[in-house]
Structures are given as C-alpha cells and as structure tokens.
Design an enzyme around this catalytic site. Structure first.
Site, mmCIF file in Angstrom:
data_model
loop_
_atom_site.group_PDB
_atom_site.id
_atom_site.type_symbol
_atom_site.label_atom_id
_atom_site.label_comp_id
_atom_site.label_asym_id
_atom_site.label_seq_id
_atom_site.Cartn_x
_atom_site.Cartn_y
_atom_site.Cartn_z
ATOM 1 C CG HIS A 198 30.312 18.915 -29.881
ATOM 2 N ND1 HIS A 198 30.347 18.108 -30.998
ATOM 3 C CD2 HIS A 198 29.017 19.308 -29.741
ATOM 4 C CE1 HIS A 198 29.138 18.022 -31.501
ATOM 5 N NE2 HIS A 198 28.308 18.730 -30.766
ATOM 6 C CB CYS A 243 53.341 25.943 8.762
ATOM 7 S SG CYS A 243 51.861 25.882 9.783
#
EC number: 2.7.1.193
Length: 648
Positions: free
Chosen positions: A554, A411
């Site tokens: 990797h 809000c």
C-alpha cells in the site's frame, strides 16, 4: 442522447458503408471497355452498388453497437432481409432503398447495446448473450415491416415528390443543396443530408429492369441525368479551397509563413487530390466565420452554375482529382465535364481574391495571424503505440477527464464526444495538443477537430478509460503554459529549484492538513501534499531507487537522484487490508524513471473497503533542503502534472 447527438452519431455510422464506394467505383470504372475491358471487374464493382442497402444495414449496425460487434452486423443483415421481404409482401410497390438498411442497422445496433449480455434460463441458454441479438432484431424488424407496409407508401410518395421538386428546381435546387451542405459541416449533420441526396432522391431503371435511387447510384448505373448534387463540388474542392489556402498563406506575416506554409500546403493538396476538405475548412471555420459563410455561398453558386450548364459528373468518395479522372469517360458523364476545370481555375482566382481582401479588411485571425501566443504542445510521435496512447490520454484530460465523458465517437477528422458538461472542456489544452478547433454544439455535445488520426485517437481513448479513470487537466498548469500574461521569471530565480516531483497518481489535490490521520496532518512524517485518487495506476514521482515497498503493497519509499526521500502512502489505514486491492509492479531496489508504474490498485474495491483513499505524498528529509512549494492545480495526472518543487 439528445437529437443533435443522435444525428451526429448517425452521421459517423454512415461513414463506414460510404467508405466502400471508392473501391467499388474503381472496379466499375477499370472494368469498362475503354480501360481494361474486363467485365468481371466491372460486375464486381457493380455488385457493391446493387447491394448498397444491405451494406448500409451491416455497416450502421456495426458502428452503432457499443464495441463495433460482428453480432450486431449479422443482426443488421438479418433485420434487413426480414424487413424488406415482409414489406413488399404487404405492398409490392414499396422501395425504401438505402433507408431500409439504415433503419435496420440502427435497430440491430440498439438491440445489441441493450441485450448483448442477456441471461436466459438454462434450457434456453444457448440463445442467450450475443446470439440473442439477431433473434430480437428479426422480431423487431418484423413489427416494423408490418408498420412500414402501410405507413411507408405515403412517405415514399412524399420523398419522391420532394426529390422531383428539387430536381425540377434545377440549378436553384442544386445551389441550395451545396450551400446547406457546407453550412452543416461544423455540426457533422451534412452526412445525413448527403445520404438523402446521393442515395435516395431520384429513380433510374436500367435495361435489365433494376431500379437505382440517389445521385451516386444513378450516375454509376449509367443515368445521364444524374450528377446535379455532385458536379459543382469539383471546382470548389480541387481549386477553390486551395486558392483559399494560398490566400491565408500570403496574408500571414512573412516571419510566420514558414510556420503555416507546410500545414496549408498539405491540406490544400489533400483537398485537390481526394476532395477531403474538412482539415482545411476547420483552419478558418472558427477563426474567421465570415470566410466560412463566403465559402458556403460560393459552393452553392458553383453547384448552381454546373447544373445550369448541364454538366453531369459524379464521384464515389468526394470531388477530388482522383475521382474526376476516374469518372471522366463514364457513360453518365456529360461531354462538357471539362468545363469543370475552367470553373475550377476561376474558382481558384475568386477564392484567392475574396479571401485575401476580406482577411485584410476585417483583420481576420487566420492561421499565422493569431494574436495568441499559444503553441501546440510538443507530444510523442502519435504514429507509435506509446505516442498515440499518450496523446489520447491527454485528450481525455483536456475534455474534462473520464468522469466527464459519456460517449466517444469519431469521424474522419474529428472526435465526436458526448459529455456531462461542455463547460469542463478546456479548449486551450486541446489546441496545445494540436487540435485546430473545438465545437461546443450544446451543453452535452462537442467535437474536437484533430485531423486524420481522429478515429485512432477515439479508439485508444476508449481503451484507456476501460483501464481506469483519467483526471481532468490541471487548469492552473494549462493557464501557465498556454496563455502566459507575465514575462517568464529570470533564469536566476529558477536556480533554487532542486527537483520537481510529479503526481504519483491521478486525482484531486488535498492539503496535507486535511488528511484524516494525525501523523500526516501534523506533518510529523514529512512535508508534502495529498491526493484523492481517481486513477488506478501509481507511478514514481521522480527518477531514483525504490528503497522500500511495504509487504502489504500500500506504500513505498523512493530516494531520488537528488537525495530526496519520498513516501507515497496510498490511503489511510490501508495496511489493515493486508494487501488486498494492491498489486506490486516493481521490487525493492529497482531503479525507476519518473512516471514509471509502481503499483496497480483496484480502486473501486478500495474505495468501498478503505477508511479513506486520500493518499499523502511527503518528503521525509525536507530538513536537508531549503523548502517545498506546491505547484499543482486542483487536479493532477499521474506522471505528468508537477506536484511540488523542492528548493535547495
């Protein structure tokens, strides 16, 4: 979603349509004969109030949908027209007002969330996906119309009778509303209460025969009896709370007043001008609940007195000075609205005196008087895109990481979060980031009060999570930073630390001995630690040069500026995947900074195809240095959490 979570989210959804009221009030006011005398401007503003239920349908549908979708907003409008027209065909006396818009907005938003991605047979494919949402919403609202056509008249009569009772209770009813309104602020449910009072209770028919419901609608339509649920807020928001801010400033030790003075001044001015008081209220709501109870009682008293004196005032957004000036000469404003300024002056003195006395008598820990040594963590400028993203990522980590988050909403001043386990939320870490409070309403519902940037942070949090998992904040790091219980080590003790390596990927820390690979577990490759990744981005653990990136992407080897040779190996036997699941972001020989992205992983794919994604991070030339010391907690965040220290 639990009941409390539902109403919190509803309160947030109501804010979007409510946000259009100030501009409507401005046009309505400036178009009046005593100002610009331009009827077309006044009519433009009046059009908003005339179609408020439709605006609620569109706004609630949009904000209730999972991605603020335009298709949901359209469905809300379609559903509203179907519901209202079908109902009055059954019973012409039905008038649900704004509630019709809220109901259809909820139906449209829920329908979008459930069926926005629906796949239909080929011959109906044009009506699939988002196009299906308005169709389904219309169908559901037609069913609701048949139900409400017979069920709603008794409910409407009950609401009317309840509203008449509250209004007939006069000053007492207004006082109860003001008291409960403030008590509900911590939960966010005040928006629901406000919607009933400001947009539903009471009826007014103007000269043209148009019917208006609720305190705000009736006030701006010219009803001279409206305002009992608004008038008494002006003295509190414009004067009372600034008086409380001054009391807290004066109660702080002189040495700390400069630290809290700017903050208190800014929130006090905001309350006075705009009537937005939550930033100020949250400064003492949890530090000193007794003060907040006093504040709620005084608010109720103010509404009681204003109604008892026959004062009729209103606002479009909140009870601040801007709204006060704009409504002063409106037809519905009573001739004694000036009395609100006198009440405000009294409220300022009462708040200042009461807060000052109670703070000192009860030794309350208001701003500047806290015992804790917690200081807000220095953060990047959240006005920039990079700074906002950094702050948002920190908040995700502080509330338990992305795995602990179910729903992110906001809000005006707070994050409204649905979590799996509120116990995983680190209050101290949130406060380090600048939050003024953390509200744990139950085991799944929390609110983090962070000020006006709440909505921006919430939207950025959603984008970050969409990109990949974020690990929770390391508890050991927070504890060391937020609440030190021992004096810092002498400077001489830190001279042995040559370099600190940061975590190259977010995840869970695993001892090197537990890596399912003998070469790493026996430390034949080097000394270090391993991480089970929860994030998809692999970053450089220190500043230096990328010496090697394997062809299969990797793993890589980094030489730091201090001469450390660090191998970051993502997963075990991932070389056999031939590069699948890994994307190289830099090339060999690149000069990189600590935290700079090196690899991007498809973590979901790798978790299902790799032997193990436990990822060793080792220093291969540790014999050139005195040693290595693990400093990470149970979990780490890529590029942020210290992983280990190298002594030289």
């Amino acid at each position: 979603m639990n009941i409390l979570g539902f109403f919190q989210r509803l309160g947030r959804s109501l804010q979007l349509p409510i946000a259009v009221l100030p501009v409507a009030a401005l046009m309505l006011r400036f178009g009046q004969p005593d100002l610009l005398n331009m009827p077309f401007i006044a009519q433009a503003g009046g059009a908003i109030f005339d179609n408020l239920a439709l605006i609620f349908a569109i706004g609630v549908a949009s904000t209730w949908s999972k991605d603020n979708a335009g298709a949901a907003a359209l469905a809300g409008a379609v559903g509203y027209f179907i519901l209202t027209k079908a109902m009055i065909t059954i019973n012409p006396a039905i008038n649900m007002g704004v509630l019709a818009g809220i109901v259809t907005g909820l139906v449209a938003g829920a329908t979008y969330n459930r069926w926005a991605d629906i796949k239909l047979p080929d011959f109906l494919s044009f009506f699939g996906g988002k196009r299906f949402v308005p169709i389904a919403t219309g169908f559901f609202c037609l069913i609701l119309a048949a139900v409400f056509g017979y069920v709603w008249p008794p409910v409407q009569n009950a609401i009317h009778a309840g509203g008449e009772w509250i209004v007939s209770a006069g000053a007492f009813g207004a006082g109860v509303f003001g008291f409960v309104n403030r008590l509900l602020i911590p939960t966010g449910l005040h928006q629901v209460l406000n919607t009933i009072a400001w947009f539903q209770i009471g009826d007014f028919t103007n000269a043209a025969g148009a019917v208006f419901h609720g305190d705000i609608n009736r006030f701006y339509a010219g009803d001279g009896t409206a305002g009992m649920f608004m008038s008494g807020f002006f003295p509190i928001m414009m004067f009372g709370l600034p008086g409380a801010a001054l009391a807290m400033y004066m109660a702080a030790p002189k040495a700390r007043r400069p630290m809290v003075g700017g903050m208190l001044l800014s929130v006090a001015v905001t309350a006075f001008l705009t009537g937005v008081t939550e930033p100020l209220e949250f400064l003492f709501m949890f530090l000193a609940p007794m003060l907040y109870l006093i504040h709620a009682i005084l608010t109720g008293i103010s509404l009681y007195i204003a109604t008892a004196l026959g004062i009729h005032a209103g606002f479009s957004f909140s009870a601040g000075a801007i709204d006060y000036v704009l409504m002063y000469n409106l037809p519905a404003a009573s001739s004694n609205v000036w009395v609100l300024l006198v009440m405000g002056a009294i409220a300022f003195v009462v708040y200042f005196a009461l807060f000052s006395a109670v703070i000192r008598m009860m030794n309350l820990k208001t701003p500047g008087r806290e015992d804790a040594t917690v200081q807000p963590e220095e953060e990047a400028n959240s006005n920039t895109e990079e700074g906002l993203e950094q702050l948002s990522r920190h908040y995700i980590a502080a509330v338990g990481g992305s795995e602990n988050l179910n729903v992110i909403d906001a809000c005006i001043t707070r994050l409204r979060l649905s979590v799996k386990d509120a116990a995983q939320v680190n209050d101290a870490a949130c406060k380090r980031l600048g939050a003024s409070g953390v509200v744990k309403l139950n085991k799944q519902t929390i609110q983090v009060i962070i000020g006006a940037k709440a909505e921006s942070v919430a939207e950025t949090m959603k984008k970050i999570i969409a990109k990949g998992p974020v690990a929770p904040v390391a508890v050991s790091t927070v504890a060391a930073t937020v609440a030190p219980t021992t004096p810092p080590a002498p400077a001489a003790a830190a001279k042995g630390v040559l370099e600190t390596l940061l975590a190259p990927v977010s995840g869970e820390v695993v001892a090197l001995e537990q890596v399912p690979d003998e070469a790493f577990a026996s430390k034949a490759v080097g000394e270090g630690v391993a991480i089970r990744p929860t994030g998809s981005t692999v970053v450089s653990p220190a500043s230096g040069t990328i010496l090697k990136i394997f062809n299969t992407n990797h793993a890589f080897c980094l030489e730091t500026e201090k001469g450390l040779e660090v191998v970051v190996h993502m997963g075990i036997d991932t070389v056999a995947l031939e590069g699948k699941g890994f994307t190289r972001l830099v090339e060999e020989g690149a000069q990189v900074k600590a935290g700079e992205p090196i690899l991007e992983m498809d973590l979901a794919w790798l978790n299902s195809h790799a032997k193990s994604m436990i990822s060793p991070v080792v220093v291969t030339n540790i014999e050139d240095f005195s040693g290595i010391r693990l400093v990470a907690g149970d979990t780490v965040i890529a590029g942020e959490s210290p992983l280990c220290e190298i002594t030289g």
